[in-house]
Design an enzyme around this catalytic site. Sequence first.
Site, mmCIF file in Angstrom:
data_model
loop_
_atom_site.group_PDB
_atom_site.id
_atom_site.type_symbol
_atom_site.label_atom_id
_atom_site.label_comp_id
_atom_site.label_asym_id
_atom_site.label_seq_id
_atom_site.Cartn_x
_atom_site.Cartn_y
_atom_site.Cartn_z
ATOM 1 N N GLY A 129 13.976 67.504 27.095
ATOM 2 C CA GLY A 129 13.860 66.164 26.539
ATOM 3 C C GLY A 129 13.977 65.029 27.525
ATOM 4 O O GLY A 129 13.723 63.877 27.165
ATOM 5 N N TYR A 130 14.355 65.311 28.797
ATOM 6 C CA TYR A 130 14.627 64.216 29.721
ATOM 7 C C TYR A 130 13.382 63.387 30.021
ATOM 8 O O TYR A 130 13.392 62.159 29.897
ATOM 9 C CB TYR A 130 15.224 64.753 31.024
ATOM 10 N N CYS A 131 12.308 64.045 30.437
ATOM 11 C CA CYS A 131 11.072 63.315 30.730
ATOM 12 C C CYS A 131 10.573 62.569 29.493
ATOM 13 O O CYS A 131 10.134 61.415 29.584
ATOM 14 C CB CYS A 131 9.986 64.271 31.228
ATOM 15 N N SER A 134 12.363 61.418 27.035
ATOM 16 C CA SER A 134 13.217 60.254 26.773
ATOM 17 C C SER A 134 12.881 59.102 27.707
ATOM 18 O O SER A 134 12.902 57.937 27.305
ATOM 19 C CB SER A 134 14.695 60.646 26.921
#
Length: 294
Positions: A176-178, A180
């Site tokens: 989910g980091y990219c 987000s």
Amino acid sequence: MWLYLVSLVGLWTLLRFFRERQVVSHLQDKYVFITGCDSGFGNLLARQLDRRGMRVLAACLTEKGAEELRNKTSDRQNSISVKRFHDCGLWGLVNNAGISVPLFLGLWGLVNNAGISVPSGPSQWMNKQNFASILDVNLLGMIEVTLSMLPLVRKARGRVVNVSSIVGLVSFGGGGYCISKYGVEAFSDSLSSARLSSNTQMLWDQTSSEIREIYGEKYLASYLKMVNELDKRCNKDLSLVTDCMEHALTACHPRTRYSAGWDAKLFFIPLSYLPTFLVDAVFYWTSMKPEKAL
């Protein structure tokens, strides 16, 4: 012709140089609220702005983090835990701390710095909750804080500084980091290698036997090695980022976007403008491959 072009570029560079060095007046009367101040960028920025004489409201995840930051800063700063912030609200905390802030002054700066990067790894190793845990903090949390603070920022005719990432322009990892950070870009700290490695191992252990068979133990070993090497290559000078934040809060003419570090300016940002098939090809040929075709 070339002489005129060079002259115009030179004049534009000089104009930009002088414009960006004009500082906002009465910094000592301006309040800035920063999230994620236990460590990393938020912690360093809180101390930098405190040295500039600004009044900082620093939100920390834990009471211990808030206490440690209070010990490193002046009486102008009020470090608070997230729990106390939710219990009392911004102005309740300000009043309890004995700081007199007329409501008509509002909030000069809001810095949405809080964020997490784990769990991160190949998307097939994850479930929906792994994505949601990052999006809740990095994207939805940022939106919630921004919407709640905007009336105060508007009163002060202030600024909102959202901390994104180069992976908000070029996505080169799963989880989910990219996603987000793409969301942060659309809507407008650093972690040790030991924690990243343990996070990767945790994700690997929770995957199905089918996924582990597809990727193989060699992929896992190579991925862990890549994580450790990436941590060693990262620039340890956090001021490259916090100096951009400080400029965005104190300059008369702040930029709309800042890119910290020459790797962002000379590689990742130009890469983001290339045709998608070329970017995909670059990452395909430089990335690790599962032992079995997906």
